[in-house]
Design a protein around this motif. Structure first.
Motif, PDB file in Angstrom:
ATOM      1  N   TYR A 153      51.049 -96.806-103.158  1.00  0.00           N
ATOM      2  CA  TYR A 153      51.691 -97.486-104.035  1.00  0.00           C
ATOM      3  C   TYR A 153      51.592 -97.287-105.644  1.00  0.00           C
ATOM      4  O   TYR A 153      52.211 -96.316-105.618  1.00  0.00           O
ATOM      5  N   GLU A 154      50.338 -97.420-105.446  1.00  0.00           N
ATOM      6  CA  GLU A 154      49.793 -97.415-107.249  1.00  0.00           C
ATOM      7  C   GLU A 154      49.644 -96.129-107.264  1.00  0.00           C
ATOM      8  O   GLU A 154      49.581 -96.210-108.214  1.00  0.00           O
ATOM      9  N   SER A 155      48.906 -95.547-106.864  1.00  0.00           N
ATOM     10  CA  SER A 155      48.483 -94.218-106.919  1.00  0.00           C
ATOM     11  C   SER A 155      50.086 -93.160-107.163  1.00  0.00           C
ATOM     12  O   SER A 155      50.618 -91.906-107.395  1.00  0.00           O
ATOM     13  N   LEU A 156      50.930 -92.209-106.553  1.00  0.00           N
ATOM     14  CA  LEU A 156      52.413 -91.780-106.008  1.00  0.00           C
ATOM     15  C   LEU A 156      53.294 -92.712-106.803  1.00  0.00           C
ATOM     16  O   LEU A 156      53.750 -91.739-108.069  1.00  0.00           O
ATOM     17  N   VAL A 157      53.470 -94.141-107.743  1.00  0.00           N
ATOM     18  CA  VAL A 157      54.465 -94.599-108.440  1.00  0.00           C
ATOM     19  C   VAL A 157      53.860 -93.578-109.652  1.00  0.00           C
ATOM     20  O   VAL A 157      54.832 -94.034-111.078  1.00  0.00           O
ATOM     21  N   HIS A 158      52.172 -92.976-110.493  1.00  0.00           N
ATOM     22  CA  HIS A 158      52.157 -92.837-111.471  1.00  0.00           C
ATOM     23  C   HIS A 158      51.890 -91.164-111.303  1.00  0.00           C
ATOM     24  O   HIS A 158      51.916 -90.853-112.819  1.00  0.00           O
ATOM     25  N   ASP A 159      52.449 -91.031-110.376  1.00  0.00           N
ATOM     26  CA  ASP A 159      52.536 -89.311-110.442  1.00  0.00           C
ATOM     27  C   ASP A 159      53.689 -88.745-111.307  1.00  0.00           C
ATOM     28  O   ASP A 159      54.999 -89.868-110.833  1.00  0.00           O
ATOM     29  N   PRO A 160      53.419 -88.043-112.095  1.00  0.00           N
ATOM     30  CA  PRO A 160      54.647 -87.787-113.380  1.00  0.00           C
ATOM     31  C   PRO A 160      56.150 -87.282-111.961  1.00  0.00           C
ATOM     32  O   PRO A 160      56.927 -87.598-112.356  1.00  0.00           O
ATOM     33  N   ASN A 161      55.861 -86.532-111.676  1.00  0.00           N
ATOM     34  CA  ASN A 161      57.089 -85.387-110.514  1.00  0.00           C
ATOM     35  C   ASN A 161      57.537 -86.766-110.141  1.00  0.00           C
ATOM     36  O   ASN A 161      58.733 -86.508-109.931  1.00  0.00           O
ATOM     37  N   ILE A 162      56.795 -88.005-108.918  1.00  0.00           N
ATOM     38  CA  ILE A 162      57.477 -88.468-108.082  1.00  0.00           C
ATOM     39  C   ILE A 162      57.925 -90.053-109.235  1.00  0.00           C
ATOM     40  O   ILE A 162      59.538 -90.675-109.128  1.00  0.00           O
ATOM     41  N   HIS A 163      57.317 -90.173-110.672  1.00  0.00           N
ATOM     42  CA  HIS A 163      57.549 -91.005-111.525  1.00  0.00           C
ATOM     43  C   HIS A 163      59.523 -90.598-112.707  1.00  0.00           C
ATOM     44  O   HIS A 163      60.437 -91.656-112.006  1.00  0.00           O
ATOM     45  N   ASP A 164      59.954 -89.679-112.210  1.00  0.00           N
ATOM     46  CA  ASP A 164      60.709 -89.250-112.561  1.00  0.00           C
ATOM     47  C   ASP A 164      62.008 -89.394-111.515  1.00  0.00           C
ATOM     48  O   ASP A 164      63.594 -89.819-112.310  1.00  0.00           O
ATOM     49  N   ILE A 165      61.637 -88.796-110.253  1.00  0.00           N
ATOM     50  CA  ILE A 165      62.665 -89.107-108.733  1.00  0.00           C
ATOM     51  C   ILE A 165      63.025 -91.325-108.764  1.00  0.00           C
ATOM     52  O   ILE A 165      63.889 -91.265-108.840  1.00  0.00           O
ATOM     53  N   VAL A 166      62.310 -91.206-108.804  1.00  0.00           N
ATOM     54  CA  VAL A 166      61.779 -92.805-108.573  1.00  0.00           C
ATOM     55  C   VAL A 166      62.755 -93.540-109.812  1.00  0.00           C
ATOM     56  O   VAL A 166      63.946 -94.387-109.627  1.00  0.00           O
ATOM     57  N   GLU A 167      62.495 -93.162-110.988  1.00  0.00           N
ATOM     58  CA  GLU A 167      63.211 -94.246-111.859  1.00  0.00           C
ATOM     59  C   GLU A 167      64.938 -93.527-111.435  1.00  0.00           C
ATOM     60  O   GLU A 167      66.063 -94.510-112.937  1.00  0.00           O
ATOM     61  N   MET A 168      64.907 -92.253-111.938  1.00  0.00           N
ATOM     62  CA  MET A 168      66.552 -91.353-111.787  1.00  0.00           C
ATOM     63  C   MET A 168      67.290 -92.898-110.105  1.00  0.00           C
ATOM     64  O   MET A 168      68.407 -93.058-110.193  1.00  0.00           O
ATOM     65  N   ILE A 169      66.553 -92.527-108.992  1.00  0.00           N
ATOM     66  CA  ILE A 169      66.670 -93.475-107.844  1.00  0.00           C
ATOM     67  C   ILE A 169      67.473 -95.312-109.101  1.00  0.00           C
ATOM     68  O   ILE A 169      68.396 -95.466-108.256  1.00  0.00           O
ATOM     69  N   ARG A 170      66.074 -95.928-109.420  1.00  0.00           N
ATOM     70  CA  ARG A 170      66.118 -97.402-109.378  1.00  0.00           C
ATOM     71  C   ARG A 170      67.190 -97.009-110.980  1.00  0.00           C
ATOM     72  O   ARG A 170      68.004 -98.266-111.378  1.00  0.00           O
ATOM     73  N   GLY A 171      68.153 -96.005-111.434  1.00  0.00           N
ATOM     74  CA  GLY A 171      69.214 -95.934-112.425  1.00  0.00           C
ATOM     75  C   GLY A 171      69.974 -95.758-111.554  1.00  0.00           C
ATOM     76  O   GLY A 171      71.169 -95.503-111.999  1.00  0.00           O
ATOM     77  N   ALA A 172      70.095 -95.672-110.420  1.00  0.00           N
ATOM     78  CA  ALA A 172      71.534 -95.167-110.465  1.00  0.00           C
ATOM     79  C   ALA A 172      72.546 -96.142-110.252  1.00  0.00           C
ATOM     80  O   ALA A 172      72.435 -97.478-110.368  1.00  0.00           O
ATOM     81  N   ARG A 173      73.864 -95.430-110.331  1.00  0.00           N
ATOM     82  CA  ARG A 173      75.563 -95.901-110.506  1.00  0.00           C
ATOM     83  C   ARG A 173      75.570 -97.032-109.156  1.00  0.00           C
ATOM     84  O   ARG A 173      76.693 -97.850-109.669  1.00  0.00           O
ATOM     85  N   ILE A 174      76.024 -96.056-108.443  1.00  0.00           N
ATOM     86  CA  ILE A 174      76.546 -96.411-106.989  1.00  0.00           C
ATOM     87  C   ILE A 174      74.981 -96.177-106.435  1.00  0.00           C
ATOM     88  O   ILE A 174      74.675 -95.361-105.653  1.00  0.00           O
TER      89      ILE A 174
END
Ligand code: BG6
Length: 256
Positions: free
Chosen positions: A131-152
């Motif tokens: 988890y720690e290494s993936l969450v800091h990976d730049p590619n994964i970070h972008d999509i994770v941010e998008m998921i966490r900001g979902a409106r629906i």
């Protein structure tokens, strides 16, 4: 509406939305656990409910499961363009069979309505180090941010023990869940009869704090045996729309 009155479904919808303070409840006739046709109707109603909350510029986070797969099947291109909208999996995709993984469902939904999609190719259940290494990976970070900001958020609801089995949780964890009175599982969290979260899985993707921030949370689940699980998730209190079937709805109302 006339058909709904005959079946008394409108009455069930009304009782459930009042009891749990929901914006909208849709009850389809039958039991989706025993009738594939009812499961399809549940999917159709779920698709309609989803489109009714989309505005054309949304990020929609979707979970996996057989019910959500049915929702995807029934989506049809809406009148408004959804080109500016995105579908993303609510959580890491891998861990269930391909057809019912969140990634598959998110991309399927997007294609059906002409929206975009981004996928998250990581296992659903992660160890702390991974988890720690993936969450800091730049590619994964972008999509994770998008998921966490979902409106629906649109999600299925499962019986806790069945989902623990499906996710192949260790025996000790299953035992713990049982002792804690876990009844429901949804988006990786386990809830007891009062809607209290008793267990969570370390995962990239949606967290409870993100769910609390979203504009629309749409839950879709039916079948008599899921009534307790649906009740537990509704007690948690973040749901806005519930799409369910008569068998589950009757059972839920009986317990009110
Ligand atoms: C999972 C979702 O994939 O499906 C869960 O992540 C949900 O939130 C479960 O509990 C329900 O599955 P089904 O097949 O009963 O719709």
């Amino acid at each position: 509406p006339v058909v709904k009155e005959i079946f008394g479904l409108a009455n069930l919808e009304e009782k459930i939305s009042t009891a749990y303070g929901l914006c909208k409840v849709v009850v389809v006739p039958g039991d989706s656990e025993t009738s594939p046709l009812t499961k399809k109707e549940l999917g159709r109603a779920g698709a309609k409910a989803l489109l009714s909350v989309m505005s054309g510029n949304d990020v929609v986070a979707v979970t996996g499961g057989t019910t959500l797969a049915e929702v995807a099947e029934h989506l049809t291109p809406p009148n408004v363009s959804l080109k500016q909208s995105w579908f993303v999996p609510a959580r890491g995709g891998l861990g269930e069979s391909l057809e019912i993984q969140a990634n598959t469902i998110a991309s399927g939904m997007a294609k059906r309505v002409g929206a975009g999609y981004r996928l998250l190719h990581v296992p659903d259940l992660l160890g702390k180090e991974a988890y720690e290494s993936l969450v800091h990976d730049p590619n994964i970070h972008d999509i994770v941010e998008m998921i966490r900001g979902a409106r629906i958020v649109i999600h299925g609801i499962g019986d806790a023990m069945e989902m623990a089995r499906r996710r192949k949780l260790e025996d000790s964890v299953v035992e713990e869940l049982q002792n804690q009175g876990a009844l429901a599982e949804s988006y990786g969290y386990y809830f007891d009869n009062n809607g209290v979260v008793v267990h969570k899985m370390l995962t990239l993707g949606l967290r409870l704090e993100d769910i609390m921030r979203t504009d629309h949370v749409v839950g879709i689940a039916g079948g008599k045996s899921k009534a307790k699980a649906i009740h537990a998730v509704l007690k948690f209190g973040q749901e806005d729309v519930l799409v369910t079937d008569e068998a589950a709805a009757e059972e839920i109302v009986r317990e009110l």
